[in-house]
Design a protein around this motif. Structure first.
Motif, PDB file in Angstrom:
ATOM      1  N   HIS A   1       0.750  -1.298   0.030  1.00  0.00           N
ATOM      2  CA  HIS A   1      -0.035  -0.109   0.223  1.00  0.00           C
ATOM      3  C   HIS A   1       0.934   1.198  -0.059  1.00  0.00           C
ATOM      4  CE1 HIS A   1      -2.973  -3.112   1.263  1.00  0.00           C
ATOM      5  NE2 HIS A   1      -3.829  -2.012   0.830  1.00  0.00           N
ATOM      6  N   LEU A   2       1.969   0.994   0.375  1.00  0.00           N
ATOM      7  CA  LEU A   2       3.080   2.213   0.274  1.00  0.00           C
ATOM      8  C   LEU A   2       2.537   3.392   1.206  1.00  0.00           C
ATOM      9  CD1 LEU A   2       4.135   2.514  -3.594  1.00  0.00           C
ATOM     10  CD2 LEU A   2       5.444   1.580  -1.357  1.00  0.00           C
ATOM     11  N   GLN A   3       1.942   3.000   2.556  1.00  0.00           N
ATOM     12  CA  GLN A   3       1.594   4.022   3.378  1.00  0.00           C
ATOM     13  C   GLN A   3       2.206   3.575   4.722  1.00  0.00           C
ATOM     14  OE1 GLN A   3      -2.783   3.439   1.901  1.00  0.00           O
ATOM     15  NE2 GLN A   3      -2.913   5.216   3.160  1.00  0.00           N
ATOM     16  N   PHE A   4       3.500   4.104   4.820  1.00  0.00           N
ATOM     17  CA  PHE A   4       4.317   3.389   5.855  1.00  0.00           C
ATOM     18  C   PHE A   4       3.810   3.908   7.211  1.00  0.00           C
ATOM     19  CE2 PHE A   4       6.615   3.991   1.861  1.00  0.00           C
ATOM     20  CZ  PHE A   4       7.002   2.746   1.740  1.00  0.00           C
ATOM     21  N   PHE A   5       3.555   5.189   7.356  1.00  0.00           N
ATOM     22  CA  PHE A   5       2.925   5.628   8.796  1.00  0.00           C
ATOM     23  C   PHE A   5       1.806   4.789   9.138  1.00  0.00           C
ATOM     24  CE2 PHE A   5       5.966   8.850   7.538  1.00  0.00           C
ATOM     25  CZ  PHE A   5       6.762   8.905   8.402  1.00  0.00           C
ATOM     26  N   THR A   6       1.047   4.254   8.296  1.00  0.00           N
ATOM     27  CA  THR A   6       0.160   3.094   8.963  1.00  0.00           C
ATOM     28  C   THR A   6       0.300   1.834   8.555  1.00  0.00           C
ATOM     29  OG1 THR A   6      -0.925   3.703   6.782  1.00  0.00           O
ATOM     30  CG2 THR A   6      -1.931   4.866   8.694  1.00  0.00           C
ATOM     31  N   PHE A   7       1.483   1.633   8.475  1.00  0.00           N
ATOM     32  CA  PHE A   7       2.114   0.163   8.299  1.00  0.00           C
ATOM     33  C   PHE A   7       1.615  -0.801   9.399  1.00  0.00           C
ATOM     34  CE2 PHE A   7       5.005  -3.385   8.743  1.00  0.00           C
ATOM     35  CZ  PHE A   7       5.292  -3.763   7.231  1.00  0.00           C
ATOM     36  N   LEU A   8       1.831  -0.504  10.534  1.00  0.00           N
ATOM     37  CA  LEU A   8       1.535  -1.438  11.587  1.00  0.00           C
ATOM     38  C   LEU A   8      -0.138  -1.910  11.726  1.00  0.00           C
ATOM     39  CD1 LEU A   8       3.980  -0.267  14.567  1.00  0.00           C
ATOM     40  CD2 LEU A   8       4.101  -2.515  13.302  1.00  0.00           C
ATOM     41  N   PRO A   9      -0.770  -1.052  11.605  1.00  0.00           N
ATOM     42  CA  PRO A   9      -2.198  -1.367  11.955  1.00  0.00           C
ATOM     43  C   PRO A   9      -2.503  -2.357  10.995  1.00  0.00           C
ATOM     44  CG  PRO A   9      -2.152   0.782  11.400  1.00  0.00           C
ATOM     45  CD  PRO A   9      -0.831   0.412  11.673  1.00  0.00           C
ATOM     46  N   ARG A  10      -2.107  -1.874   9.576  1.00  0.00           N
ATOM     47  CA  ARG A  10      -2.374  -2.890   8.282  1.00  0.00           C
ATOM     48  C   ARG A  10      -1.605  -4.284   8.421  1.00  0.00           C
ATOM     49  NH1 ARG A  10      -1.351   0.557   5.080  1.00  0.00           N
ATOM     50  NH2 ARG A  10      -3.191   1.641   4.877  1.00  0.00           N
ATOM     51  N   PHE A  11      -0.373  -4.292   8.934  1.00  0.00           N
ATOM     52  CA  PHE A  11       0.169  -5.616   9.184  1.00  0.00           C
ATOM     53  C   PHE A  11      -0.591  -6.098  10.186  1.00  0.00           C
ATOM     54  CE2 PHE A  11       3.239  -7.832  11.833  1.00  0.00           C
ATOM     55  CZ  PHE A  11       3.802  -8.725  10.803  1.00  0.00           C
ATOM     56  N   PHE A  12      -1.014  -5.881  11.433  1.00  0.00           N
ATOM     57  CA  PHE A  12      -1.726  -6.546  12.244  1.00  0.00           C
ATOM     58  C   PHE A  12      -3.141  -7.145  11.430  1.00  0.00           C
ATOM     59  CE2 PHE A  12      -5.098  -6.853  15.436  1.00  0.00           C
ATOM     60  CZ  PHE A  12      -4.596  -7.742  16.534  1.00  0.00           C
ATOM     61  N   LEU A  13      -3.655  -6.414  10.935  1.00  0.00           N
ATOM     62  CA  LEU A  13      -4.937  -6.784  10.000  1.00  0.00           C
ATOM     63  C   LEU A  13      -4.613  -7.849   9.264  1.00  0.00           C
ATOM     64  CD1 LEU A  13      -7.008  -3.636   9.337  1.00  0.00           C
ATOM     65  CD2 LEU A  13      -7.558  -5.401  10.764  1.00  0.00           C
ATOM     66  N   GLY A  14      -3.538  -7.840   8.579  1.00  0.00           N
ATOM     67  CA  GLY A  14      -2.884  -9.015   7.716  1.00  0.00           C
ATOM     68  C   GLY A  14      -2.994 -10.268   8.383  1.00  0.00           C
ATOM     69  N   LEU A  15      -2.243 -10.162   9.625  1.00  0.00           N
ATOM     70  CA  LEU A  15      -2.082 -11.303  10.595  1.00  0.00           C
ATOM     71  C   LEU A  15      -3.129 -11.812  10.726  1.00  0.00           C
ATOM     72  CD1 LEU A  15       0.703 -10.093  13.049  1.00  0.00           C
ATOM     73  CD2 LEU A  15       0.800 -11.614  11.065  1.00  0.00           C
ATOM     74  N   ALA A  16      -4.389 -11.080  11.305  1.00  0.00           N
ATOM     75  CA  ALA A  16      -5.730 -11.577  11.710  1.00  0.00           C
ATOM     76  C   ALA A  16      -6.657 -12.339  10.410  1.00  0.00           C
ATOM     77  CB  ALA A  16      -6.537 -10.382  12.249  1.00  0.00           C
ATOM     78  N   LEU A  17      -6.467 -11.823   9.347  1.00  0.00           N
ATOM     79  CA  LEU A  17      -6.843 -12.194   8.102  1.00  0.00           C
ATOM     80  C   LEU A  17      -6.254 -13.470   7.692  1.00  0.00           C
ATOM     81  CD1 LEU A  17      -7.461  -9.064   6.316  1.00  0.00           C
ATOM     82  CD2 LEU A  17      -9.182 -10.371   7.257  1.00  0.00           C
ATOM     83  N   GLY A  18      -4.869 -13.528   7.829  1.00  0.00           N
ATOM     84  CA  GLY A  18      -4.161 -14.776   7.621  1.00  0.00           C
ATOM     85  C   GLY A  18      -4.471 -15.934   8.685  1.00  0.00           C
ATOM     86  N   TYR A  19      -4.675 -15.754   9.759  1.00  0.00           N
ATOM     87  CA  TYR A  19      -5.236 -16.793  10.580  1.00  0.00           C
ATOM     88  C   TYR A  19      -6.445 -17.261  10.572  1.00  0.00           C
ATOM     89  CZ  TYR A  19      -0.729 -17.168  13.227  1.00  0.00           C
ATOM     90  OH  TYR A  19       0.584 -17.238  13.413  1.00  0.00           O
ATOM     91  N   LEU A  20      -7.302 -16.298  10.020  1.00  0.00           N
ATOM     92  CA  LEU A  20      -8.624 -16.807   9.616  1.00  0.00           C
ATOM     93  C   LEU A  20      -8.722 -17.715   8.661  1.00  0.00           C
ATOM     94  CD1 LEU A  20     -10.811 -13.297   9.811  1.00  0.00           C
ATOM     95  CD2 LEU A  20     -11.047 -15.325  11.433  1.00  0.00           C
ATOM     96  N   MET A  21      -7.865 -17.597   7.644  1.00  0.00           N
ATOM     97  CA  MET A  21      -7.594 -18.577   6.463  1.00  0.00           C
ATOM     98  C   MET A  21      -7.191 -19.709   6.875  1.00  0.00           C
ATOM     99  SD  MET A  21      -8.202 -18.861   3.258  1.00  0.00           S
ATOM    100  CE  MET A  21      -7.553 -19.830   1.919  1.00  0.00           C
ATOM    101  N   ILE A  22      -6.046 -19.775   7.823  1.00  0.00           N
ATOM    102  CA  ILE A  22      -5.424 -20.851   8.259  1.00  0.00           C
ATOM    103  C   ILE A  22      -6.469 -21.659   9.003  1.00  0.00           C
ATOM    104  CG2 ILE A  22      -3.829 -21.779  10.105  1.00  0.00           C
ATOM    105  CD1 ILE A  22      -2.308 -20.928   7.593  1.00  0.00           C
ATOM    106  N   TRP A  23      -7.059 -21.079   9.821  1.00  0.00           N
ATOM    107  CA  TRP A  23      -8.302 -22.014  10.672  1.00  0.00           C
ATOM    108  C   TRP A  23      -9.114 -22.554   9.975  1.00  0.00           C
ATOM    109  CZ3 TRP A  23      -7.935 -17.319  14.753  1.00  0.00           C
ATOM    110  CH2 TRP A  23      -6.819 -17.238  15.593  1.00  0.00           C
ATOM    111  N   SER A  24      -9.690 -21.742   9.082  1.00  0.00           N
ATOM    112  CA  SER A  24     -11.074 -22.346   8.036  1.00  0.00           C
ATOM    113  C   SER A  24     -10.786 -22.840   6.841  1.00  0.00           C
ATOM    114  CB  SER A  24     -11.713 -21.056   8.135  1.00  0.00           C
ATOM    115  OG  SER A  24     -11.077 -20.139   7.047  1.00  0.00           O
TER     116      SER A  24
END
Length: 293
Positions: free
Chosen positions: A201-224
């Motif tokens: 997304h090239l938005q570095f000052f909002t990198f962490l919240p988007r990274f955290f959301l990516g983790l959450a979405l990734g585990y929704l995929m892993i679990w289901s």
């Protein structure tokens, strides 16, 4: 073909699809715009309508088309190989709630991330990052700043539906299983995919919240093992952002909800957010574990 070979194929598909569809979109747009040229590109600042048009083209060409092609090449089916299977209503609701419950924590991470300062010798990079963030935020604000019902619906499709569908197809449907195959570790696959998901997304000052959301979405995929659930969670996040923006636009237009605001978030929300997030995630995990077994 191994994981690294598949990654090279994905990169090739993304670049080829983007170039082909962008050229076709440019050719289709030429009769309707005096600010575009095949030789010099954009001669004049493009109208907001033209920006929306190319944003839609980008969503389709970068995320959806390459994902369908990769699904067919890697798993012999354009959608089933990506994880599209019949969703359960209860799990869809839980996916929504997992991501919504994380919003106070996500907002706090955004505030912390936005206050980031690089060492002095990286001042030039920090300036570039700030300009990139400001440019992206400005374009999004131009997209959203409207009361036209037709444009509101277009924004809903462009910002809530297409990114949720396309980005999840590419990141959780294609890249995450490819990294899992490459590194033979699903957790590393989730981490790498979440990193790329945020970085693209090239938005570095909002990198962490988007990274955290990516983790959450990734585990929704892993679990289901069902792509509809991270799509539902991604949609919930984007739809909430749209709703908040238009709420402030009509009630307090001096506030820009696209910018992290420490004064608008009480730390007292963080602990309940974490507790609720963990509880709902555990409920989703247990529910999907029973279904898979």
């Amino acid at each position: 073909m191994g994981g690294f070979g598949k990654l090279l194929v994905i990169i090739t598909l993304v670049l080829t699809s983007f170039i082909v569809f962008s050229l076709l979109a440019l050719l289709a747009a030429l009769p309707f715009s005096h600010g575009l040229s095949l030789i010099n590109g954009a001669q004049l600042p493009m109208s907001i309508g033209m920006l929306r048009y190319f944003q839609l083209v980008q969503s389709i060409s970068v995320f959806i088309v390459p994902s369908l092609l990769a699904g067919w090449l890697f798993w012999r089916h354009p959608t089933r190989g990506l994880g599209f299977s019949n969703p359960k209503r209860g799990s869809v609701v839980l996916s929504f709630l997992v991501i919504l419950s994380a919003q106070p924590l996500v907002s706090y991470l955004g505030i912390w991330n936005s206050s980031m300062q690089l060492p002095e010798f990286l001042g030039g990079m920090e300036q570039w990052m700030a300009q990139s963030e400001e440019s992206a935020s400005g374009i999004i604000h131009r997209f959203l700043n409207t009361d036209d019902p037709a444009i509101l619906f277009l924004n809903f499709v462009m910002i809530a539906i297409l990114p949720a569908l396309g980005e999840e197809m590419l990141f959780r449907g294609v890249l995450q299983p490819v990294f899992g195959e490459w590194f033979r570790n699903k957790h590393i696959a989730v981490l790498i995919t979440a990193f790329l998901f945020s970085a693209i997304h090239l938005q570095f000052f909002t990198f962490l919240p988007r990274f955290f959301l990516g983790l959450a979405l990734g585990y929704l995929m892993i679990w289901s093992k069902n792509l509809w659930y991270p799509i539902a969670g991604h949609f919930a996040n984007n739809f909430l952002s749209l709703t908040i923006f238009y709420y402030y636009q009509h009630t307090n237009p001096d506030i820009n909800p696209l910018e992290p605001n420490a004064e608008a978030l009480s730390f007292a929300w963080i602990l309940p957010s974490v507790v609720l997030l963990v509880t709902l995630s555990w409920a989703f995990f247990r529910k999907e574990k029973q279904i898979i077994q």
